[in-house]
Enzyme design. Structure first.
Site, PDB file in Angstrom:
ATOM      1  N   ASP A 127       3.139  -3.986  -2.148  1.00  0.00           N
ATOM      2  CA  ASP A 127       3.143  -2.979  -3.105  1.00  0.00           C
ATOM      3  C   ASP A 127       2.793  -3.627  -4.537  1.00  0.00           C
ATOM      4  OD1 ASP A 127       4.146  -1.245  -1.421  1.00  0.00           O
ATOM      5  OD2 ASP A 127       6.452  -1.634  -1.747  1.00  0.00           O
ATOM      6  N   ARG A 162     -13.731  19.832   3.853  1.00  0.00           N
ATOM      7  CA  ARG A 162     -12.300  19.688   3.775  1.00  0.00           C
ATOM      8  C   ARG A 162     -11.936  18.978   2.613  1.00  0.00           C
ATOM      9  NH1 ARG A 162     -11.298  18.318  10.038  1.00  0.00           N
ATOM     10  NH2 ARG A 162     -10.884  20.586  10.891  1.00  0.00           N
ATOM     11  N   MET A 169       1.260   3.323   0.740  1.00  0.00           N
ATOM     12  CA  MET A 169       2.616   3.232   0.293  1.00  0.00           C
ATOM     13  C   MET A 169       2.835   2.879  -0.947  1.00  0.00           C
ATOM     14  SD  MET A 169       4.207   0.776   3.549  1.00  0.00           S
ATOM     15  CE  MET A 169       4.499   1.219   4.899  1.00  0.00           C
ATOM     16  N   GLY A 170       4.202   2.707  -1.490  1.00  0.00           N
ATOM     17  CA  GLY A 170       4.393   2.434  -2.966  1.00  0.00           C
ATOM     18  C   GLY A 170       5.627   3.696  -3.163  1.00  0.00           C
ATOM     19  N   GLU A 221       3.166   7.422  -1.695  1.00  0.00           N
ATOM     20  CA  GLU A 221       4.472   7.841  -0.839  1.00  0.00           C
ATOM     21  C   GLU A 221       5.581   8.396  -1.766  1.00  0.00           C
ATOM     22  OE1 GLU A 221       6.293   5.232   1.850  1.00  0.00           O
ATOM     23  OE2 GLU A 221       6.120   3.597   0.272  1.00  0.00           O
ATOM     24  N   HIS A 271       2.277   1.894   8.119  1.00  0.00           N
ATOM     25  CA  HIS A 271       2.687   0.506   8.447  1.00  0.00           C
ATOM     26  C   HIS A 271       1.118   0.040   8.852  1.00  0.00           C
ATOM     27  CE1 HIS A 271       6.594   1.906   8.399  1.00  0.00           C
ATOM     28  NE2 HIS A 271       6.890   0.879   8.076  1.00  0.00           N
ATOM     29  N   GLN A 273      -1.255  -0.212   6.862  1.00  0.00           N
ATOM     30  CA  GLN A 273      -1.471  -1.176   5.541  1.00  0.00           C
ATOM     31  C   GLN A 273      -0.694  -2.503   5.793  1.00  0.00           C
ATOM     32  OE1 GLN A 273      -0.774   2.026   1.969  1.00  0.00           O
ATOM     33  NE2 GLN A 273      -0.033   2.517   3.885  1.00  0.00           N
TER      34      GLN A 273
HETATM   35  O1  F6P Z   1       8.426  -2.635   0.518  1.00  0.00           O
HETATM   36  C1  F6P Z   1       7.249  -2.471   1.019  1.00  0.00           C
HETATM   37  C2  F6P Z   1       7.065  -1.469   1.862  1.00  0.00           C
HETATM   38  O2  F6P Z   1       5.859  -1.514   2.501  1.00  0.00           O
HETATM   39  C3  F6P Z   1       6.909   0.069   0.820  1.00  0.00           C
HETATM   40  O3  F6P Z   1       5.862   0.435   0.383  1.00  0.00           O
HETATM   41  C4  F6P Z   1       7.484   1.074   1.809  1.00  0.00           C
HETATM   42  O4  F6P Z   1       7.929   2.002   1.332  1.00  0.00           O
HETATM   43  C5  F6P Z   1       8.713   0.247   2.662  1.00  0.00           C
HETATM   44  O5  F6P Z   1       8.070  -1.167   2.733  1.00  0.00           O
HETATM   45  C6  F6P Z   1       8.485   0.490   4.030  1.00  0.00           C
HETATM   46  O6  F6P Z   1       9.401  -0.122   4.670  1.00  0.00           O
HETATM   47  P1  F6P Z   1      10.065   0.049   6.422  1.00  0.00           P
HETATM   48  O7  F6P Z   1       9.261  -1.073   6.836  1.00  0.00           O
HETATM   49  O8  F6P Z   1      11.298  -0.133   6.214  1.00  0.00           O
HETATM   50  O9  F6P Z   1       9.531   1.396   6.787  1.00  0.00           O
END
Ligand code: F6P
Length: 341
Positions: A127, A162, A169-170, A221, A271, A273
């Site tokens: 992040d 489209r 993530m974030g 997110e 995930h 990412q």
């Molecule tokens: O803290 C890093 C992060 O990748 C966030 O961007 C994301 O919201 C969260 O982890 C997701 O975590 P988890 O692995 O618990 O789903």
């Protein structure tokens, strides 16, 4: 010295590179011995540990994930968490601890430091929202993966005329969305720092379709609509009290389809990412952090975190790193807005 190492919180590419570098520097140059703790703070809490020598980390540089495992266990939530950790470190004969983590993991490290536990922090998170350091490792890899995904999504979106919403993530910081959006030439970037106006986003997409065959939006997110009218949270919380987010991309795509009459799709990169091998940049940054963390222990610089400032690795107080989240400043977001619509 005898040093314990743990990786906590969400994993990220580069963790193994950091572990390897700390062990190499410590073993080869300082004569240290290392103990790996399994699954973040659960390891020292439950004394789940194993010896970590140079042979154990020799080949792990390019590996994604973490050979130590990770968790979001929060020892501060346990009545005697700090005392148990202190006792387990003493029982294992450890002189110091290297904690590799983000805000939550290093927040615990700081609390332990204040309680007299000798700990040094290493910043990681895809992040990039940790204060005190210009960048965390994991971020460059996440942005590279998200950019490749956005590029691929654009070509299929163009074929089908489209709009495509790429959710990255974030939760509280839009760094991944901002950098992915800039790198992939997104037509809109939505970040948690600035609530979005649905009518404005719709008009950007409509403008885009007048000039092009597709619209690509990159959305954190944690992005949320200004009017707060869309329910985007599941209500569940993890051990650090974070609400599990999800669904903004899908909600946005549905709303865009309804408002523009154009087909829209959403893709949650999730995930993806965080998985897989780190980029060269992250391997180098993680390696440098690991080397400097072993040096910080040797120097007795407890309560500090190794940090990137410009091109140099320095030490900053853990308290500075975990005090406030590093969010996207308005002037950086304004750079992406130039390309909206
Ligand atoms: O803290 C890093 C992060 O990748 C966030 O961007 C994301 O919201 C969260 O982890 C997701 O975590 P988890 O692995 O618990 O789903």
């Amino acid at each position: 010295m005898r040093i314990g190492v743990l990786t906590g919180g969400g994993d990220c590419p580069g963790l193994n590179a950091a572990i390897r570098a700390a062990v190499f520097r410590g073993v080869k140059e300082h004569g240290d011995e290392f103990t790996g703790f399994r699954d973040g703070w659960r390891g020292p809490l439950e004394r789940d540990a194993f010896p970590l020598d140079a042979a154990a980390v020799g080949d792990i540089l390019p590996l994604g994930g973490t050979i130590l495992g990770s968790s979001r266990t929060n020892p501060l939530k346990e009545d005697d968490g700090v005392a148990r950790i202190r006792r387990n470190l003493a029982d294992l004969g450890l002189d110091a601890l290297i904690a590799i983590g983000g805000e939550d993991t290093l927040g615990v490290a700081n609390a332990l430091h204040e309680a007299g536990v000798p700990v040094v922090g290493v910043p990681k998170t895809i992040d990039n929202d940790l204060s005190g350091t210009d960048q965390t490792f994991g971020f460059d890899t996440a942005v590279s993966i998200a950019t490749e995904a956005a590029d691929r999504l654009r070509t299929t979106a163009e074929s089908h005329h489209r709009a495509v919403v790429v959710e990255v993530m974030g939760r509280h910081a839009g760094w991944i969305a901002l950098h992915t959006g800039l790198a992939a030439g997104a037509d809109a970037v939505l970040v948690p720092e600035k609530p979005f106006d649905m009518a404005e986003v719709t008009s950007h997409v409509e403008a885009r379709f007048r000039a092009s065959r597709a619209a690509v939006l990159v959305v954190s997110e944690g992005a949320r609509p200004a009017e707060g009218s869309l329910e985007l949270q599941t209500g569940e919380r993890d051990a650090f009290g974070h609400v599990r987010l999800g669904g903004v991309g899908e909600r946005l795509a549905g709303e865009l389809e309804r408002r523009t009459g154009r087909e829209a799709r959403s893709v949650v990169l999730g995930h993806l990412q965080r998985g897989g091998t780190p980029t060269a940049f992250d391997r180098v940054l993680a390696t440098r952090f690991g080397l400097h963390a072993a040096d910080a222990v040797r120097a007795g610089a407890y309560g500090t975190m190794v940090a990137l400032r410009g091109t140099e690795i320095t030490r900053v107080p853990l308290a500075e790193a975990v005090g406030t989240l590093k969010t996207v400043p308005p002037e950086r977001y304004a750079e992406a807005e130039v390309f909206s619509g």
